[in-house]
Design a protein around this motif. Structure first.
Motif, PDB file in Angstrom:
ATOM      1  N   GLU A  66       1.033  -1.309  -0.081  1.00 46.19           N
ATOM      2  CA  GLU A  66       0.028   0.046  -0.102  1.00 46.19           C
ATOM      3  C   GLU A  66       0.957   1.230  -0.038  1.00 46.19           C
ATOM      4  N   CYS A  67       0.405   2.539  -0.196  1.00 42.22           N
ATOM      5  CA  CYS A  67       1.171   3.580  -0.358  1.00 42.22           C
ATOM      6  C   CYS A  67       1.887   3.981   0.697  1.00 42.22           C
ATOM      7  N   GLY A  68       1.672   3.540   2.176  1.00 44.09           N
ATOM      8  CA  GLY A  68       2.459   4.041   3.169  1.00 44.09           C
ATOM      9  C   GLY A  68       3.626   3.200   3.180  1.00 44.09           C
ATOM     10  N   VAL A  69       3.796   2.078   2.843  1.00 40.34           N
ATOM     11  CA  VAL A  69       5.002   1.413   2.613  1.00 40.34           C
ATOM     12  C   VAL A  69       5.694   1.945   1.358  1.00 40.34           C
ATOM     13  N   GLY A  70       4.977   2.403   0.438  1.00 40.96           N
ATOM     14  CA  GLY A  70       5.434   2.750  -1.028  1.00 40.96           C
ATOM     15  C   GLY A  70       6.295   4.136  -0.474  1.00 40.96           C
ATOM     16  N   ARG A  71       5.804   4.859   0.393  1.00 37.74           N
ATOM     17  CA  ARG A  71       6.574   6.253   1.125  1.00 37.74           C
ATOM     18  C   ARG A  71       7.739   5.664   1.627  1.00 37.74           C
ATOM     19  N   GLN A  72       7.818   4.641   2.612  1.00 39.24           N
ATOM     20  CA  GLN A  72       8.914   4.291   3.303  1.00 39.24           C
ATOM     21  C   GLN A  72       9.929   3.781   2.410  1.00 39.24           C
ATOM     22  N   VAL A  73       9.547   3.000   1.214  1.00 43.16           N
ATOM     23  CA  VAL A  73      10.442   2.591   0.293  1.00 43.16           C
ATOM     24  C   VAL A  73      11.299   3.627  -0.621  1.00 43.16           C
ATOM     25  N   ALA A  74      10.582   4.457  -0.590  1.00 39.93           N
ATOM     26  CA  ALA A  74      11.118   5.791  -1.462  1.00 39.93           C
ATOM     27  C   ALA A  74      11.953   6.518  -0.484  1.00 39.93           C
ATOM     28  N   GLN A  75      11.554   6.671   0.633  1.00 40.07           N
ATOM     29  CA  GLN A  75      12.785   7.281   1.790  1.00 40.07           C
ATOM     30  C   GLN A  75      14.003   6.351   1.722  1.00 40.07           C
ATOM     31  N   LEU A  76      13.858   5.016   2.111  1.00 41.25           N
ATOM     32  CA  LEU A  76      15.044   4.344   2.003  1.00 41.25           C
ATOM     33  C   LEU A  76      15.848   4.153   0.943  1.00 41.25           C
ATOM     34  N   ALA A  77      15.046   4.026  -0.348  1.00 40.27           N
ATOM     35  CA  ALA A  77      15.801   4.043  -1.870  1.00 40.27           C
ATOM     36  C   ALA A  77      16.570   5.459  -1.907  1.00 40.27           C
ATOM     37  N   THR A  78      16.167   6.684  -1.413  1.00 40.75           N
ATOM     38  CA  THR A  78      16.762   7.667  -1.610  1.00 40.75           C
ATOM     39  C   THR A  78      18.080   7.777  -0.757  1.00 40.75           C
ATOM     40  N   GLN A  79      18.059   6.979   0.401  1.00 41.39           N
ATOM     41  CA  GLN A  79      19.263   6.693   0.907  1.00 41.39           C
ATOM     42  C   GLN A  79      20.440   6.065   0.404  1.00 41.39           C
ATOM     43  N   ARG A  80      19.757   5.101  -0.357  1.00 42.65           N
ATOM     44  CA  ARG A  80      20.577   4.144  -1.208  1.00 42.65           C
ATOM     45  C   ARG A  80      21.371   5.063  -2.202  1.00 42.65           C
ATOM     46  N   GLU A  81      20.480   5.764  -2.961  1.00 45.01           N
ATOM     47  CA  GLU A  81      20.965   6.523  -4.097  1.00 45.01           C
ATOM     48  C   GLU A  81      21.902   7.744  -3.666  1.00 45.01           C
ATOM     49  N   LEU A  82      21.720   8.251  -2.400  1.00 46.60           N
ATOM     50  CA  LEU A  82      22.579   9.256  -1.753  1.00 46.60           C
ATOM     51  C   LEU A  82      24.004   8.528  -1.450  1.00 46.60           C
TER      52      LEU A  82
END
Length: 406
Positions: free
Chosen positions: A163-179
């Motif tokens: 669901e979209c709440g986990v989607g938000r978490q994944v986007a936040q963590l993926a941002t750290q990966r990209e960083l």
């Protein structure tokens, strides 16, 4: 052996590493015949890009040429706490956010699941085959089973539902990966720090988003402080669009809220938010939009999406004459720079301006207006210091292992 606290370097970084990282972030550091440092940070967060900030004269510092290497190193280390440095870091954070959101958006295998089907589903292959291990039942909690980067990669190219709440978490963590880049991301964070699941679940984990290792939060729900800082302060921040009236006014429970991360904010949108003092003004406009839509009954799925976002000429020309002035009012309200230039990522809708979401929610839940809210986040506090410390540690001792974070 004592463990370093989160956000605290074990030793003062070397002068070369400190200056190199500050210069990578955009500072121009020169020796000068001055008695004390002369700093011009500038309104970095208001700039569109780092080069434009530098062209405007931001991020300049003169250091006394008579200082010893130790004096210079100690003072430059303190420059990481300057607001201009944090804003310069936000350019990197924004680039990482856009890369992460684009990858997630472009994966047709990453789909939406309604809450009653479980928060996260890894399909027939199961979680372990896609790099995750379960620690709560009913899809309510997972953490990486192997390499952190490999686990998140499955949200980029695997078949996963959430669901979209986990989607938000994944986007936040993926941002750290990209960083960080994959190698540093894998080394820096423990599996528990990258937990995903229900928001309540995260509070009982080592999650860097909402758990024991999150550290200090910025609480700015209506974006009053963030709006005054400038456009770059929004990028990467989590938030949600939530129903105003209680749940008995919801027709589609799966669209009761939309969790997002901010991907971009235009110059005009940032200025509008600054002038109006954050989101509260736009909650009022949302109420006006909703009230106008209430006066425009009519059949058809995605009706307001077609009228207001796609601006379908067939649908617009087919409106009853008495509704056309109302449509013109809606157009004018949604033409505000904020609605056009405040761009967010929402799973599974992808990267879109907020005007799309407000129009879409008129169709999904027509009996309630919606409001904007920034979530608690630590992008500019704990996660900023974690990244700075990791970069300095890597420079000072490339083979050194990251500290444990208790």
């Amino acid at each position: 052996m004592l463990c370093a606290a989160i956000g605290t370097a074990a030793a003062a970084p070397g002068p070369t590493c400190t200056q190199a990282l500050l210069e990578e972030l955009g500072w121009r550091i020169v020796d000068a015949p001055v008695a004390t440092p002369v700093i011009h940070g500038g309104p970095v967060c208001t700039r569109a890009t780092l080069p434009l900030a530098q062209q405007a004269g931001d991020l300049r510092v003169q250091v006394p040429q008579a200082w010893t290497a130790d004096q210079r190193a100690e003072w430059l280390t303190g420059l990481f706490d300057d607001p201009a440095t944090r804003c310069a870091y936000m350019f990197k954070l924004g680039q990482a956010t856009r890369r992460a959101a684009t990858q997630l958006q472009d994966n047709p295998g990453y789909r939406f699941s309604a809450l009653q089907l479980g928060w996260i589903g890894f399909g027939a292959r199961g979680a372990q085959a896609q790099g995750w291990q379960r620690f709560r039942s009913f899809g309510r909690g997972y953490q990486p089973a192997g390499a952190n980067s490999a686990a998140l990669q499955h949200f980029y190219d695997g078949r996963v539902r959430s669901e979209c709440g986990v989607g938000r978490q994944v986007a936040q963590l993926a941002t750290q990966r990209e960083l960080y880049g994959d190698a540093a991301f894998d080394a820096e964070f423990s599996p528990g720090e990258l937990s995903i699941g229900t928001f309540l679940t995260l509070h009982d984990t080592d999650s860097i988003l909402l758990g024991r290792h999150a550290g200090a939060f910025l609480a700015d729900g209506k974006a009053v402080k963030t709006a005054q800082l400038g456009r770059q302060a929004f990028v990467g921040a989590p938030g949600f669009i939530e129903h105003v009236f209680d749940k008995r006014y919801l027709d589609d429970i799966n669209n009761q809220a939309e969790n997002f991360v901010v991907v971009d904010v235009s110059t005009a949108a940032a200025e509008a938010l600054r002038v109006h003092g954050g989101f509260a003004h736009y909650d009022t406009i949302n109420r006006q939009i909703w009230a106008l839509a209430q006066r425009m009954p009519g059949p058809g799925p995605r009706r307001f999406e077609r009228l207001l976002i796609e601006r379908d000429p067939v649908w617009r020309n087919g409106l009853p004459a008495e509704q056309k002035p109302l449509l013109a009012e809606l157009d004018a309200l949604l033409d505000d720079p904020f609605y056009q230039g405040f761009v967010i990522y929402v799973h599974p809708r992808g990267i879109r301006p907020v005007r799309y979401h407000i129009a879409r929610l008129l169709d999904r839940n027509p009996r309630t207006p919606f409001a904007f809210e920034l979530g608690l986040h630590n992008l500019h506090t704990t996660l900023y210091r974690r990244w700075i410390d990791a970069r300095i540690r890597q420079c000072d001792s490339p083979s050194a292992a990251p500290p444990h974070h208790n």
